[in-house]
Design a protein around this motif. Structure first.
Motif, short mmCIF file in Angstrom:
data_model
loop_
_atom_site.label_atom_id
_atom_site.label_comp_id
_atom_site.label_asym_id
_atom_site.label_seq_id
_atom_site.Cartn_x
_atom_site.Cartn_y
_atom_site.Cartn_z
N ASP A 16 -6.15 19.41 25.80
CA ASP A 16 -7.59 19.57 25.55
C ASP A 16 -8.00 21.02 25.30
O ASP A 16 -9.04 21.28 24.71
CB ASP A 16 -8.42 18.98 26.70
N LYS A 21 -5.60 20.53 18.81
CA LYS A 21 -5.50 19.22 19.46
C LYS A 21 -5.99 18.08 18.57
O LYS A 21 -5.49 16.96 18.66
CB LYS A 21 -6.26 19.20 20.78
N TRP A 22 -6.94 18.34 17.67
CA TRP A 22 -7.50 17.31 16.80
C TRP A 22 -6.41 16.62 15.97
O TRP A 22 -6.55 15.46 15.61
CB TRP A 22 -8.57 17.91 15.87
N ARG A 23 -5.32 17.31 15.69
CA ARG A 23 -4.23 16.74 14.90
C ARG A 23 -3.57 15.55 15.62
O ARG A 23 -2.96 14.71 14.98
CB ARG A 23 -3.16 17.78 14.62
N SER A 25 -5.17 13.95 18.58
CA SER A 25 -6.05 13.17 19.46
C SER A 25 -7.33 12.69 18.78
O SER A 25 -8.16 12.08 19.44
CB SER A 25 -6.42 14.01 20.69
N ASP A 26 -7.48 12.94 17.50
CA ASP A 26 -8.67 12.53 16.78
C ASP A 26 -8.31 11.42 15.79
O ASP A 26 -7.43 11.60 14.94
CB ASP A 26 -9.27 13.73 16.03
N LYS A 28 -9.58 10.42 13.18
CA LYS A 28 -9.69 10.78 11.77
C LYS A 28 -8.40 11.37 11.22
O LYS A 28 -8.18 11.37 10.02
CB LYS A 28 -10.82 11.79 11.55
N TYR A 29 -7.54 11.88 12.11
CA TYR A 29 -6.30 12.54 11.68
C TYR A 29 -5.09 11.74 12.17
O TYR A 29 -4.41 11.12 11.39
CB TYR A 29 -6.28 13.99 12.17
N LYS A 31 -4.05 9.76 16.08
CA LYS A 31 -4.24 9.60 17.53
C LYS A 31 -2.93 9.08 18.12
O LYS A 31 -2.60 7.92 17.96
CB LYS A 31 -5.39 8.64 17.82
#
Length: 174
Positions: A16, A21-23, A25-26, A28-29, A31
């Motif tokens: 976090d 991290k978005w790569r 845990s999101d 849109k990319y 998870k």
């Protein structure tokens, strides 16, 4: 305490707190399942800089993709829009043990430790063509991978290794 390969695992941060991290845990990319996400070990700023400095002090990329004569063999692969399975197979054939912890360095502030198996499975989450240059090493520096921002992957090794012929038809920058 100065960072070294002996204590680098003590310099991890929660996912976090990781800038990229978005790569992982999101939705849109990508998870990743929690049991895979838990195996990612982002590094703090000191450890990220340590890896960056180690790569630079060893002049790994002073010539692209690698310093002349640092590796006996260089193999390469080209990422295209539809060859994800081919790239995973190519990565698998690097001969690294699945459970090997490898060091990923995007830049001096962003680095991570991951098991090789997780990297292979999600390589396209770790590397974004057109924007990333990603170096992957272990502390021996007997091998290295460079994911170059032009969708090219270079693998250098000092081990006995037969380069792959799969990507011979492609034009490479180096």
């Amino acid at each position: 305490m100065a960072v070294s390969f002996e204590n680098i695992f003590n310099h991890t941060i929660p996912i976090d707190d990781f800038r990229l991290k978005w790569r992982f845990s999101d939705e849109k990319y990508d998870k990743l399942p929690n049991d895979h996400l838990d195996q990612l070990r982002p590094l703090n700023n000191d450890a990220s800089k340590f890896l960056w400095d180690f790569i630079n002090q060893n002049n790994l990329h002073c010539e692209i993709p690698f310093k002349k004569d640092i590796f006996r063999i260089i193999d390469k692969a080209k990422i295209s829009g539809d060859n994800e399975k081919e790239i995973k197979k190519w990565l698998y054939h690097r001969g690294l043990p699945f459970d090997k912890q490898v060091f990923l360095s995007w830049q001096q502030t962003d680095a991570m430790i991951v098991p090789w198996k997780i990297f292979i499975k999600y390589f396209d989450s770790f590397y974004y063509g057109g924007s990333d240059d990603l170096t992957i090493i272990d502390q021996s520096l007997n091998w290295a991978l460079l994911f170059y921002h032009e969708d090219e992957i270079y693998f250098g090794t000092n081990e006995k290794y037969q380069p792959c012929k799969t990507f011979e038809k492609f034009d490479f920058i180096w």
